[in-house]
Design a protein around this motif. Sequence first.
Motif, PDB file in Angstrom:
ATOM      1  N   SER A  44      11.412  -0.686   1.303  1.00  0.00           N
ATOM      2  CA  SER A  44      12.093   0.432   0.675  1.00  0.00           C
ATOM      3  C   SER A  44      11.234   1.043  -0.425  1.00  0.00           C
ATOM      4  CB  SER A  44      13.423  -0.048   0.081  1.00  0.00           C
ATOM      5  OG  SER A  44      14.012   0.971  -0.703  1.00  0.00           O
ATOM      6  N   THR A  45      11.308   2.345  -0.558  1.00  0.00           N
ATOM      7  CA  THR A  45      10.541   3.041  -1.585  1.00  0.00           C
ATOM      8  C   THR A  45      10.899   2.544  -2.986  1.00  0.00           C
ATOM      9  OG1 THR A  45      10.458   5.009  -0.178  1.00  0.00           O
ATOM     10  CG2 THR A  45       9.958   5.320  -2.507  1.00  0.00           C
ATOM     11  N   LYS A  46      12.135   2.094  -3.175  1.00  0.00           N
ATOM     12  CA  LYS A  46      12.577   1.636  -4.494  1.00  0.00           C
ATOM     13  C   LYS A  46      11.863   0.367  -4.941  1.00  0.00           C
ATOM     14  CE  LYS A  46      17.199   3.640  -4.034  1.00  0.00           C
ATOM     15  NZ  LYS A  46      18.664   3.365  -4.025  1.00  0.00           N
ATOM     16  N   VAL A  47      11.395  -0.433  -3.984  1.00  0.00           N
ATOM     17  CA  VAL A  47      10.719  -1.689  -4.340  1.00  0.00           C
ATOM     18  C   VAL A  47       9.258  -1.673  -3.888  1.00  0.00           C
ATOM     19  CG1 VAL A  47      12.798  -3.090  -4.398  1.00  0.00           C
ATOM     20  CG2 VAL A  47      11.619  -2.764  -2.226  1.00  0.00           C
ATOM     21  N   GLN A  48       8.706  -0.493  -3.693  1.00  0.00           N
ATOM     22  CA  GLN A  48       7.311  -0.359  -3.303  1.00  0.00           C
ATOM     23  C   GLN A  48       6.438  -0.486  -4.556  1.00  0.00           C
ATOM     24  OE1 GLN A  48       4.441  -0.678  -1.995  1.00  0.00           O
ATOM     25  NE2 GLN A  48       4.769   0.631  -0.204  1.00  0.00           N
ATOM     26  N   LEU A  49       5.815  -1.662  -4.732  1.00  0.00           N
ATOM     27  CA  LEU A  49       5.051  -1.923  -5.946  1.00  0.00           C
ATOM     28  C   LEU A  49       3.843  -1.005  -6.086  1.00  0.00           C
ATOM     29  CD1 LEU A  49       5.096  -5.839  -6.106  1.00  0.00           C
ATOM     30  CD2 LEU A  49       6.742  -4.196  -6.998  1.00  0.00           C
ATOM     31  N   ALA A  50       3.304  -0.551  -4.952  1.00  0.00           N
ATOM     32  CA  ALA A  50       2.113   0.298  -5.010  1.00  0.00           C
ATOM     33  C   ALA A  50       2.421   1.687  -5.560  1.00  0.00           C
ATOM     34  CB  ALA A  50       1.482   0.415  -3.620  1.00  0.00           C
ATOM     35  N   LEU A  74      -3.815  10.503  -2.685  1.00  0.00           N
ATOM     36  CA  LEU A  74      -4.167   9.384  -3.556  1.00  0.00           C
ATOM     37  C   LEU A  74      -3.750   8.078  -2.887  1.00  0.00           C
ATOM     38  CD1 LEU A  74      -5.491   9.468  -6.360  1.00  0.00           C
ATOM     39  CD2 LEU A  74      -3.224   9.116  -7.345  1.00  0.00           C
ATOM     40  N   THR A  75      -4.690   7.143  -2.816  1.00  0.00           N
ATOM     41  CA  THR A  75      -4.417   5.818  -2.257  1.00  0.00           C
ATOM     42  C   THR A  75      -4.163   4.830  -3.384  1.00  0.00           C
ATOM     43  OG1 THR A  75      -5.637   6.030  -0.177  1.00  0.00           O
ATOM     44  CG2 THR A  75      -5.493   3.833  -1.103  1.00  0.00           C
ATOM     45  N   GLY A  76      -3.156   3.987  -3.193  1.00  0.00           N
ATOM     46  CA  GLY A  76      -2.889   2.918  -4.140  1.00  0.00           C
ATOM     47  C   GLY A  76      -2.495   1.660  -3.394  1.00  0.00           C
ATOM     48  N   TYR A  77      -3.046   0.524  -3.820  1.00  0.00           N
ATOM     49  CA  TYR A  77      -2.645  -0.740  -3.202  1.00  0.00           C
ATOM     50  C   TYR A  77      -2.758  -1.864  -4.219  1.00  0.00           C
ATOM     51  CZ  TYR A  77      -7.670  -1.769  -2.582  1.00  0.00           C
ATOM     52  OH  TYR A  77      -9.018  -2.002  -2.786  1.00  0.00           O
ATOM     53  N   TRP A 135       3.081  -4.294   3.150  1.00  0.00           N
ATOM     54  CA  TRP A 135       4.325  -3.568   2.976  1.00  0.00           C
ATOM     55  C   TRP A 135       4.040  -2.087   2.763  1.00  0.00           C
ATOM     56  CZ3 TRP A 135       8.497  -6.306   4.181  1.00  0.00           C
ATOM     57  CH2 TRP A 135       8.435  -7.690   4.086  1.00  0.00           C
ATOM     58  N   CYS A 136       4.612  -1.263   3.633  1.00  0.00           N
ATOM     59  CA  CYS A 136       4.412   0.185   3.598  1.00  0.00           C
ATOM     60  C   CYS A 136       5.778   0.851   3.671  1.00  0.00           C
ATOM     61  CB  CYS A 136       3.525   0.611   4.772  1.00  0.00           C
ATOM     62  SG  CYS A 136       3.332   2.392   4.961  1.00  0.00           S
ATOM     63  N   ASP A 137       5.969   1.954   2.940  1.00  0.00           N
ATOM     64  CA  ASP A 137       7.277   2.613   2.927  1.00  0.00           C
ATOM     65  C   ASP A 137       7.337   3.839   3.832  1.00  0.00           C
ATOM     66  OD1 ASP A 137       5.759   4.400   1.531  1.00  0.00           O
ATOM     67  OD2 ASP A 137       6.862   4.255  -0.354  1.00  0.00           O
ATOM     68  N   ASN A 138       6.337   4.002   4.719  1.00  0.00           N
ATOM     69  CA  ASN A 138       6.313   5.149   5.621  1.00  0.00           C
ATOM     70  C   ASN A 138       6.496   4.668   7.056  1.00  0.00           C
ATOM     71  OD1 ASN A 138       4.839   7.258   7.430  1.00  0.00           O
ATOM     72  ND2 ASN A 138       5.144   8.331   5.496  1.00  0.00           N
ATOM     73  N   GLN A 139       7.632   4.989   7.646  1.00  0.00           N
ATOM     74  CA  GLN A 139       7.937   4.515   8.995  1.00  0.00           C
ATOM     75  C   GLN A 139       7.004   5.126  10.034  1.00  0.00           C
ATOM     76  OE1 GLN A 139      10.791   2.202   9.576  1.00  0.00           O
ATOM     77  NE2 GLN A 139       9.329   1.896  11.230  1.00  0.00           N
ATOM     78  N   ALA A 140       6.601   6.386   9.840  1.00  0.00           N
ATOM     79  CA  ALA A 140       5.730   7.050  10.809  1.00  0.00           C
ATOM     80  C   ALA A 140       4.380   6.338  10.911  1.00  0.00           C
ATOM     81  CB  ALA A 140       5.521   8.508  10.419  1.00  0.00           C
ATOM     82  N   ALA A 141       3.841   5.881   9.766  1.00  0.00           N
ATOM     83  CA  ALA A 141       2.569   5.161   9.780  1.00  0.00           C
ATOM     84  C   ALA A 141       2.703   3.847  10.534  1.00  0.00           C
ATOM     85  CB  ALA A 141       2.100   4.911   8.353  1.00  0.00           C
ATOM     86  N   CYS A 166       0.843  -1.197   0.000  1.00  0.00           N
ATOM     87  CA  CYS A 166       0.000   0.000   0.000  1.00  0.00           C
ATOM     88  C   CYS A 166       0.876   1.243   0.000  1.00  0.00           C
ATOM     89  CB  CYS A 166      -0.958   0.003   1.196  1.00  0.00           C
ATOM     90  SG  CYS A 166      -0.167   0.129   2.805  1.00  0.00           S
ATOM     91  N   ASP A 167       0.380   2.297  -0.626  1.00  0.00           N
ATOM     92  CA  ASP A 167       1.137   3.536  -0.739  1.00  0.00           C
ATOM     93  C   ASP A 167       0.153   4.689  -0.870  1.00  0.00           C
ATOM     94  OD1 ASP A 167       3.411   5.091  -0.834  1.00  0.00           O
ATOM     95  OD2 ASP A 167       3.589   4.992  -3.008  1.00  0.00           O
TER      96      ASP A 167
END
Length: 387
Positions: A352-358, A246-249, A308-314, A232-233
């Motif tokens: 990692s943001t580089k492998v974030q499929l969303a 914008l939500t994407g998953y 898998w999420c690329d935001n540590q704060a979330a 999710c991103d």
Amino acid sequence: MTPPEGYSLAEPGQVCHLKKSLYGLKQASRQWNAEFCAKLIAFGFSQSPNDHCLFTKSTASSFMALIIYVDDVLVTGSNPSDIDELKSYLHKMFTIKDLGHAKYFLGLEIARSTSGTYVHQRKYILDILSDVGLLECKPASTPFPQGLKLTGRQGTPLPDSNVYRRLVGRLLYLNMSRPDVTHAIQQLSQFINDPYSAHWDAAIHVLRYLKGTPSKGLFYAAHNSYDFEAFCDADWAACPDSRRSLTGYCVFFGGALVSWKTKKQVTVSKSSAEAEYRSMSQTVCELLWLSYLATDLHICYSLPIPIWCDNQAALYIVANPVFHERTKHVEIDCHIVRDKYKAGFVLPQKVSTKVQLADLFTKSLGVGVFASLLCKLGMQDFHGIPT
């Protein structure tokens, strides 16, 4: 025909005398669905409460699943003789036409082999290109130019907005097999009420991309694990007009992509962490629905499901049981994620943001990143593959 729901003038036991065929009347679809469902239930099927188009029948030695769209039906099962018995029953009730193994269903082209099943929409895409007159156009490498963000009233108003609406409506149907254009189509669909020349140019760019990849589709391997996995991103304040995010998953089952979405969030998020958390909440809801369908189909899946999420704060918000002044406005969205996390249903993890499929569903990416993420979604080119 029995009186429809809401009609109060008929006395008990009375029926409606039709002056013409039921086909074409407003009540036809409801009556057909009620009749078909009643016949299936009488044959021993159970209608899924999670998807009313899905019917299942289970015995000690076999299992059958049936899905219906109006009057088109797909049937699968573990025992071929049971399927033949069902076909005979439906033919007796309604006079059906058996088309054999599924090869073409509602615009979806299905190719089967010993290694798995391929699903694509080559003919549908070529029909769109032919209608617009772009069969000989120069292909594009990505659905949108990198970094493109559409806004309202860009350029000049279109003289005939119906052409734009028709094109976007046809592109929306591609979402069934083309996750690579989901983000672009979501962007285009925002302006169907008031399209401008910039929006039409962006739609033409999508068609140029499809011209170069008409045979791309999804592959579902014949042998795979029964494990869900989700990415999710969110793109914070992505909309220039409303500043909504914008939500994407995307959700994988056994390594195969089964669900994906790009959607604008309903409220304005005050931070990127809040936008990411709302995206995670929608992903959890999708996973819950898919788990219910898996249960209906008697599929045992592993828990917890990694998200898998690329935001540590979330991710910190998930683990933190205390809401502070700066985070209490996301408490409602936090409840479902945290409850399912504590129940062991999902396990949010950092990626990692580089492998974030969303990322593919929230941004207009460059050629290199787009191609890298696309191959990880399991999309392949099916040109020349025998059916």
